[in-house]
Scaffold this active site. Structure first.
Site, short mmCIF file in Angstrom:
data_model
loop_
_atom_site.label_atom_id
_atom_site.label_comp_id
_atom_site.label_asym_id
_atom_site.label_seq_id
_atom_site.Cartn_x
_atom_site.Cartn_y
_atom_site.Cartn_z
N HIS A 1 41.08 35.31 49.70
CA HIS A 1 40.04 34.31 49.43
C HIS A 1 38.74 34.65 50.16
O HIS A 1 38.27 33.93 51.02
CB HIS A 1 40.53 32.91 49.82
CG HIS A 1 41.57 32.38 48.90
ND1 HIS A 1 42.92 32.48 49.16
CD2 HIS A 1 41.46 31.74 47.70
CE1 HIS A 1 43.61 31.92 48.18
NE2 HIS A 1 42.75 31.46 47.27
N HIS B 1 33.07 28.08 45.69
CA HIS B 1 34.27 27.25 45.62
C HIS B 1 35.28 27.52 46.72
O HIS B 1 36.17 26.69 46.98
CB HIS B 1 34.94 27.42 44.26
CG HIS B 1 35.81 28.63 44.15
ND1 HIS B 1 35.29 29.90 43.99
CD2 HIS B 1 37.16 28.77 44.19
CE1 HIS B 1 36.28 30.77 43.92
NE2 HIS B 1 37.44 30.11 44.05
N ASP B 2 35.19 28.66 47.42
CA ASP B 2 36.13 28.96 48.52
C ASP B 2 35.39 29.31 49.81
O ASP B 2 35.93 30.02 50.67
CB ASP B 2 37.06 30.11 48.13
CG ASP B 2 38.31 29.63 47.39
OD1 ASP B 2 38.71 28.46 47.62
OD2 ASP B 2 38.85 30.39 46.57
N ASP C 1 39.01 30.55 38.23
CA ASP C 1 39.66 30.73 39.53
C ASP C 1 40.94 31.55 39.38
O ASP C 1 41.30 32.35 40.26
CB ASP C 1 39.96 29.36 40.13
CG ASP C 1 40.28 29.44 41.61
OD1 ASP C 1 39.96 30.45 42.24
OD2 ASP C 1 40.86 28.47 42.15
N HIS D 1 36.68 37.68 45.87
CA HIS D 1 37.32 36.70 44.99
C HIS D 1 36.26 35.77 44.38
O HIS D 1 36.27 35.50 43.18
CB HIS D 1 38.35 35.88 45.77
CG HIS D 1 38.82 34.65 45.03
ND1 HIS D 1 39.53 34.72 43.85
CD2 HIS D 1 38.66 33.32 45.31
CE1 HIS D 1 39.80 33.49 43.44
NE2 HIS D 1 39.27 32.63 44.31
#
Length: 799
Positions: A502, A542-543, A653, A506
């Site tokens: 992550h 998002h991460d 994702d 990614h």
């Protein structure tokens, strides 16, 4: 006493009483012998009956004595006593002692079912409301008489005499009723006379004094016991001041102990909203309490109070308690029930909860009092006192929670500052001055589905990221300066940790998958520029600041992030981090928007990032599938578009599952490595046995786990997207091909690398050609899927 001549008293009262008191032999009280009572004058008999009730302070025992004495004085076959309860609309008459007959005991009469008569209804209600006694020679000829009681008891009522009982303050506190006068030698009539009524009324004057004293004593003892209970409960509530859920559970348990009822609920207001909105809702039933079960926190008021929510909202707004009983015509109450809703409860009490600043922070509701038809004034007063302690307890816990949240935010901020840094302006300028290739000029075409990021250097990923925004014409549309875009991308890249999976790579791949869907799937023609802009930003962010561990680990390890968020823990942190970067100097790519655009963008951005929580995906995928299969998806429906954006986030994702086999295999091994690292932490730090997916000892089961992951999560998602947009069929085909290879590996066979490479390197077809080729295929897929079972096993280990 049939023969009373020669034994009159000397006073006028004695003479008056002598003409009325006519006690048959079988009616002489057992407390004295017949001989002793006969030897007394009529006035002495009356005074004996008065003294009999003068010192008793137990309302039930006193009521029984009054009735047996009335039977003696009025020479009635049986008697009943109705006491006034409640006030206002809830005022009624209750007879816990009904049809008391000669020789009955208090215990026997207490076992009778409570009879409740609304104020002003029937003969008893009329006497209470008017304050006037009546004599009825034939009850069945009086339209006020209720025949149902005779039918239920099998007893025939003939004559009747009813008189109000007046308190020392002149208020009606009850009604005494004598039924069926007994014929004696002296009084040969079975109808009560005016003389009977006069004696009856005189005696009830003394009864009113005794009942008033007994009720006052009972009330004072009630409050004394409840105050002692409240103090004991307060100690219990204030013992736990660190966990809101635990504190509220104690409140619910103590509330059901205080006055037993079927259900109790606590609804807390969202302090961040001006309108009444309940953010946290807890409920506990009497049955659950008896079993020792924990109270449940509900997501919706409908699960707790259903149609009564309007009442709770009114109490929260006005700060005034509401008490509704069956006599309020609950089913007709416009503030309680919406149209076509059926009342679940006969009565309920709703009271406000205040904090120490006298501000309403929530409400408590109690439903269906046990052993009664309504909550009386005493109950309401007790619960209002109880709510004071509850409010203080909840307020203290919430303050403690705020302090803990502040400390957690501080710790997270310090951790972020020590680990990350914002990109400098010089670095942004350097990148912005570099030549920006077109999408297909990169080693791998950034706009295509079969993309491999490994051929790009880190600096190239920054250029490729910028190319996505440029090709979608988002810079000019939202007035984004080129240097600001490059600085934002560089800062986002720096705010990803060097964890195994992550990480920045990614995030870049997720954004590339979204860009490919825009281009090859032609979603750039269906989604608005604002949606495209937000979706790309959400993919990159998002991460952010991912630690290589999932939500479950954060909770188990009691990390500062878990103290802030109980659901979608890491996703909330990623969004917060995204906003932090946008608010930092030189990184706000949204600064060119107007106020309306900016507000919509932030709200949409939060929803998109939270949508990457697979737990939310599981909740919503059924709704999305139904919209697509029923062909009712409407691009003009804001909710449908929001659902689609969330599904797109999940599809991107998980996009690695659609890639060529070499990319998919490499990615799966990275994911597994990160999972194993978390499993190692669970063993070493938390002394826990990790789930199989995170247990390094079970790494040989990876192929089989991947097959399960594809079947439970990936195939259903990309299958539905293919139905909706045939041009996305390459994603579905990629998943199917990778499943075949994982299945082969799980069975000890070799993956067909060459076949996979041939597939992904075949000449590119146009979108229109793809659409034509996949239209019939999509129709066959839909028909096939409808034959499958709707129940798919959840690959829950990834949640």
């Amino acid at each position: 006493m049939a023969d009373r001549k020669g034994r009159r008293g000397s006073g006028g009262d004695s003479a008056a009483l002598h003409s009325v008191i006519d006690i048959p032999q079988h009616r002489i009280h057992s407390r004295e012998s017949q001989m002793a009572l006969r030897q007394k004058s009529d006035s002495d008999v009356f005074m004996e009956l008065v003294r009999d009730i003068s010192s008793d302070l137990d309302v039930t025992v006193l009521s029984h004595k009054i009735l047996t004495n009335v039977a003696v004085l009025a020479n009635a076959d049986r008697c009943s006593l109705f006491l006034v309860q409640g006030s206002g609309k809830m005022k009624c008459l209750v007879a816990k002692l009904f049809d008391v007959v000669e020789g009955s005991t208090v215990e026997e009469t207490q076992n009778q079912k409570e009879i409740r008569i609304p104020w002003g209804m029937g003969i008893v209600g009329y006497v209470a409301e008017s304050g006037t006694g009546i004599i009825i020679a034939d009850a069945y000829k009086d339209q006020r008489f209720n025949h149902d009681v005779d039918i239920a008891t099998g007893y025939r009522t003939k004559s009747m005499m009813s008189e109000p009982i007046i308190s020392t303050e002149g208020e009606v506190i009850g009604v005494a009723q004598a039924i069926n006068k007994i014929v004696t030698e002296k009084s040969k009539s079975d109808v009560f006379t005016p003389e009977d009524q006069k004696l009856f009324k005189t005696y009830l004057t003394f009864c009113g004094i005794s009942l008033t004293n007994a009720q006052l004593f009972e009330k004072s003892m009630f409050y004394l016991r409840k105050n002692e209970s409240l103090l004991e409960m307060a100690r219990g509530i204030f013992e736990e001041q660190t966990c809101l859920k635990t504190s509220v559970h104690e409140i619910l348990v103590e509330g059901l102990e205080l006055i037993p009822c079927e259900q109790c609920s606590v609804m807390l207001l969202d302090e961040n909203e001006e309108e009444v909105n309940f953010s946290r809702i807890f409920q506990l039933t009497h049955e659950q309490k008896e079993k020792g079960e924990q109270s449940a926190e509900q997501d919706s008021p409908d699960e707790v109070v259903g149609p009564y929510i309007a009442k709770a909202e009114m109490v929260a707004r006005t700060g005034e308690a509401i008490n509704v009983s069956e006599f309020d015509n609950v089913s007709q109450h416009s503030l309680v029930l919406e149209k076509d809703q059926v009342p679940k409860y006969e009565n309920f009490l709703c009271i406000p909860i205040y904090n120490k600043e006298k501000k309403v922070i929530g409400v408590m509701q109690f439903f269906n009092k046990m052993g009664s038809h309504y909550f009386d004034e005493k109950d309401q007063h007790v619960f209002e006192s109880f709510a004071v302690f509850c409010g203080l307890g909840i307020h203290n816990v919430m303050m403690y929670d705020k302090v803990c949240s502040s400390m957690a935010r501080r710790n997270i901020a310090l951790e972020v500052l020590s680990y990350h840094a914002s990109s400098s302006l010089e670095e942004a300028v350097k990148h912005s001055e570099r030549f920006l290739p077109s999408a297909d000029e990169f080693v791998e075409n950034v706009s295509r589905f079969p993309f491999d990021d490994l051929v790009l250097s880190d600096d190239d990923t920054i250029l490729a990221s910028a190319r996505m925004f440029v090709d979608l014409h988002l810079l000019e549309h939202f007035h984004v300066q080129r240097v600001v875009l490059f600085r934002w991308i560089s800062t986002v890249k720096k705010n990803y940790r060097q964890v195994t999976y992550h990480n920045w790579r990614h995030a870049f791949n997720v954004a590339q998958s979204m860009f490919a869907i825009f281009k090859e799937g032609q979603y750039d023609q269906s989604l608005s520029p604002l949606e495209q802009f937000v979706l790309l930003i959400a993919c990159f962010c998002h991460d952010l600041d991912h630690r290589g561990t999932n939500n479950t680990f954060q909770v188990k390890s009691s990390s500062p992030i878990a103290q802030l968020y109980s659901t979608s823990t890491m996703e909330h942190h990623h969004f917060d981090h995204c906003i932090m970067i946008l608010n930092s100097e030189g990184n706000n790519v949204l600064e060119g928007m107007n106020a309306d655009q900016y507000g919509k963008a932030i709200k949409m951005l939060e929803a998109c990032i939270l949508a990457t929580d697979l737990a939310l995906y599981f909740q919503k995928r059924g709704t999305f599938r139904d919209l697509i299969e029923s062909e009712t998806f409407d691009w003009n429906d804001a909710n449908h578009r929001g659902l689609l954006r969330g599904m797109l986030m999940t599809a991107c994702d998980l996009g690695a599952i659609t890639k060529p086999w070499k990319v998919q295999k490499r990615t799966a091994e990275l994911v597994a490595s990160e999972f194993f690292e978390q499993g190692d932490l669970e063993k070493s730090r938390l002394n826990l046995q990790p789930i199989p997916m995170m247990d390094r000892q079970k790494k040989d089961e990876l192929p089989n786990m991947q097959v399960g992951f594809i079947d439970a999560i990936c195939l259903p998602l990309y299958e539905v997207f293919t139905d909706h947009t045939p041009s996305l069929k390459p994603l579905y085909d990629g998943v199917k091909r990778n499943r075949i290879n994982w299945k082969n590996l799980s069975e000890g066979k070799q993956a067909d690398d060459e076949e996979m490479e041939a597939d992904v390197t075949s000449p590119r077809t146009t979108v229109s050609q793809q659409a034509g080729e996949t239209k019939s295929v999509a129709g066959k897929m839909k028909a096939s899927r409808r034959q499958k079972s709707r129940q798919r096993s959840v690959y829950c280990t990834l949640v």
